[in-house]
Motif scaffolding. Sequence first.
Motif, mmCIF file in Angstrom:
data_model
loop_
_atom_site.group_PDB
_atom_site.id
_atom_site.type_symbol
_atom_site.label_atom_id
_atom_site.label_comp_id
_atom_site.label_asym_id
_atom_site.label_seq_id
_atom_site.Cartn_x
_atom_site.Cartn_y
_atom_site.Cartn_z
ATOM 1 N N LEU A 23 0.832 -1.207 0.000
ATOM 2 C CA LEU A 23 0.000 0.000 0.000
ATOM 3 C C LEU A 23 0.868 1.260 0.000
ATOM 4 C CD1 LEU A 23 -2.837 -1.023 2.472
ATOM 5 C CD2 LEU A 23 -3.045 -0.656 0.008
ATOM 6 N N ILE A 24 1.940 1.227 0.756
ATOM 7 C CA ILE A 24 2.855 2.374 0.786
ATOM 8 C C ILE A 24 3.459 2.581 -0.596
ATOM 9 C CG2 ILE A 24 5.023 3.252 1.748
ATOM 10 C CD1 ILE A 24 4.236 1.673 4.337
ATOM 11 N N VAL A 25 3.874 1.488 -1.230
ATOM 12 C CA VAL A 25 4.443 1.579 -2.578
ATOM 13 C C VAL A 25 3.402 2.135 -3.542
ATOM 14 C CG1 VAL A 25 5.389 0.239 -4.516
ATOM 15 C CG2 VAL A 25 6.179 -0.216 -2.176
ATOM 16 N N MET A 26 2.146 1.713 -3.412
ATOM 17 C CA MET A 26 1.079 2.229 -4.275
ATOM 18 C C MET A 26 0.897 3.732 -4.091
ATOM 19 S SD MET A 26 -1.926 -0.569 -4.020
ATOM 20 C CE MET A 26 -1.641 -2.302 -4.305
ATOM 21 N N LEU A 27 0.985 4.198 -2.854
ATOM 22 C CA LEU A 27 0.868 5.632 -2.608
ATOM 23 C C LEU A 27 2.015 6.387 -3.274
ATOM 24 C CD1 LEU A 27 -0.246 5.660 1.143
ATOM 25 C CD2 LEU A 27 -1.602 6.406 -0.822
ATOM 26 N N TYR A 28 3.214 5.870 -3.123
ATOM 27 C CA TYR A 28 4.360 6.496 -3.792
ATOM 28 C C TYR A 28 4.195 6.467 -5.306
ATOM 29 C CZ TYR A 28 7.306 6.976 0.383
ATOM 30 O OH TYR A 28 7.839 7.358 1.591
ATOM 31 N N ASP A 29 3.732 5.340 -5.833
ATOM 32 C CA ASP A 29 3.526 5.236 -7.287
ATOM 33 C C ASP A 29 2.578 6.322 -7.787
ATOM 34 O OD1 ASP A 29 5.221 3.057 -7.677
ATOM 35 O OD2 ASP A 29 3.596 1.575 -7.615
ATOM 36 N N GLU A 30 1.489 6.509 -7.074
ATOM 37 C CA GLU A 30 0.510 7.514 -7.493
ATOM 38 C C GLU A 30 1.078 8.924 -7.354
ATOM 39 O OE1 GLU A 30 -2.843 9.048 -9.211
ATOM 40 O OE2 GLU A 30 -2.222 6.960 -9.113
ATOM 41 N N ALA A 31 1.834 9.174 -6.297
ATOM 42 C CA ALA A 31 2.447 10.494 -6.119
ATOM 43 C C ALA A 31 3.408 10.801 -7.265
ATOM 44 C CB ALA A 31 3.174 10.569 -4.772
ATOM 45 N N VAL A 32 4.244 9.838 -7.615
ATOM 46 C CA VAL A 32 5.196 10.027 -8.714
ATOM 47 C C VAL A 32 4.443 10.225 -10.025
ATOM 48 C CG1 VAL A 32 7.008 8.890 -10.075
ATOM 49 C CG2 VAL A 32 7.095 8.827 -7.574
ATOM 50 N N LYS A 33 3.400 9.437 -10.242
ATOM 51 C CA LYS A 33 2.597 9.553 -11.466
ATOM 52 C C LYS A 33 2.002 10.952 -11.589
ATOM 53 C CE LYS A 33 -1.794 7.833 -13.209
ATOM 54 N NZ LYS A 33 -2.909 6.935 -12.904
ATOM 55 N N GLN A 34 1.468 11.473 -10.495
ATOM 56 C CA GLN A 34 0.866 12.810 -10.515
ATOM 57 C C GLN A 34 1.913 13.893 -10.790
ATOM 58 O OE1 GLN A 34 -2.415 13.654 -10.437
ATOM 59 N NE2 GLN A 34 -2.845 11.466 -10.445
ATOM 60 N N LEU A 35 3.104 13.728 -10.217
ATOM 61 C CA LEU A 35 4.151 14.727 -10.456
ATOM 62 C C LEU A 35 4.673 14.656 -11.885
ATOM 63 C CD1 LEU A 35 6.136 14.812 -7.096
ATOM 64 C CD2 LEU A 35 4.336 16.352 -7.924
ATOM 65 N N LEU A 36 4.755 13.459 -12.444
ATOM 66 C CA LEU A 36 5.153 13.339 -13.856
ATOM 67 C C LEU A 36 4.142 14.037 -14.757
ATOM 68 C CD1 LEU A 36 6.438 9.648 -13.996
ATOM 69 C CD2 LEU A 36 7.792 11.723 -14.389
ATOM 70 N N LEU A 37 2.865 13.886 -14.437
ATOM 71 C CA LEU A 37 1.816 14.569 -15.187
ATOM 72 C C LEU A 37 1.981 16.086 -15.070
ATOM 73 C CD1 LEU A 37 -0.892 14.650 -16.756
ATOM 74 C CD2 LEU A 37 -2.044 14.458 -14.537
ATOM 75 N N ALA A 38 2.194 16.568 -13.843
ATOM 76 C CA ALA A 38 2.356 18.007 -13.623
ATOM 77 C C ALA A 38 3.563 18.543 -14.387
ATOM 78 C CB ALA A 38 2.506 18.297 -12.128
ATOM 79 N N ILE A 39 4.676 17.817 -14.346
ATOM 80 C CA ILE A 39 5.887 18.249 -15.051
ATOM 81 C C ILE A 39 5.638 18.302 -16.550
ATOM 82 C CG2 ILE A 39 8.256 17.567 -15.646
ATOM 83 C CD1 ILE A 39 8.380 16.374 -12.719
ATOM 84 N N ASP A 40 5.010 17.266 -17.087
ATOM 85 C CA ASP A 40 4.728 17.218 -18.519
ATOM 86 C C ASP A 40 3.845 18.392 -18.943
ATOM 87 O OD1 ASP A 40 4.731 15.909 -21.157
ATOM 88 O OD2 ASP A 40 2.628 15.449 -20.717
#
Length: 147
Positions: A23-40
């Motif tokens: 679950l912790i890894v899933m939270l990190y995955d989603e956080a990274v995904k959202q930041l990649l979207l924001a950067i793009d």
Amino acid sequence: MSYKDVSSTYRETTIKTAGQGQLIVMLYDEAVKQLLLAIDLLEKNNTEKKDPAKIEQISKAVMKTEEIITELMISLDFEQGGEIAKQLFSLYTWFNRELLEANITQDAERIKIVKNMLSDLRNTWNAISQNASSQPNREAVGINISG
């Protein structure tokens, strides 16, 4: 049943059956995904004409990451986690402060720094989670994500 319904049901089942480390890894995955979207979106918006809709999407992605980080913060177990929990809390606080400033100033570099650090933490938690799941009857310590 539509693809969206099946996908949603699968995601829900995956979350409900995941271990604490997963679950912790899933939270990190989603956080990274959202930041990649924001950067793009931010990089596209800086090369094109400023689009208010993109600015709103960038802001939503960054704020979603802040919410995830806050969830990680409140789930820390300071009794079992000791110094590591305190250090993570400080780091999470810094992440949220950086993301707030980056969102206001639309600073992709600040977002990239946080994203890279979150990716590193994600990889560490993933290794811990895999190691813990390979050892039967081992209890995870340091963070309680049950709320």
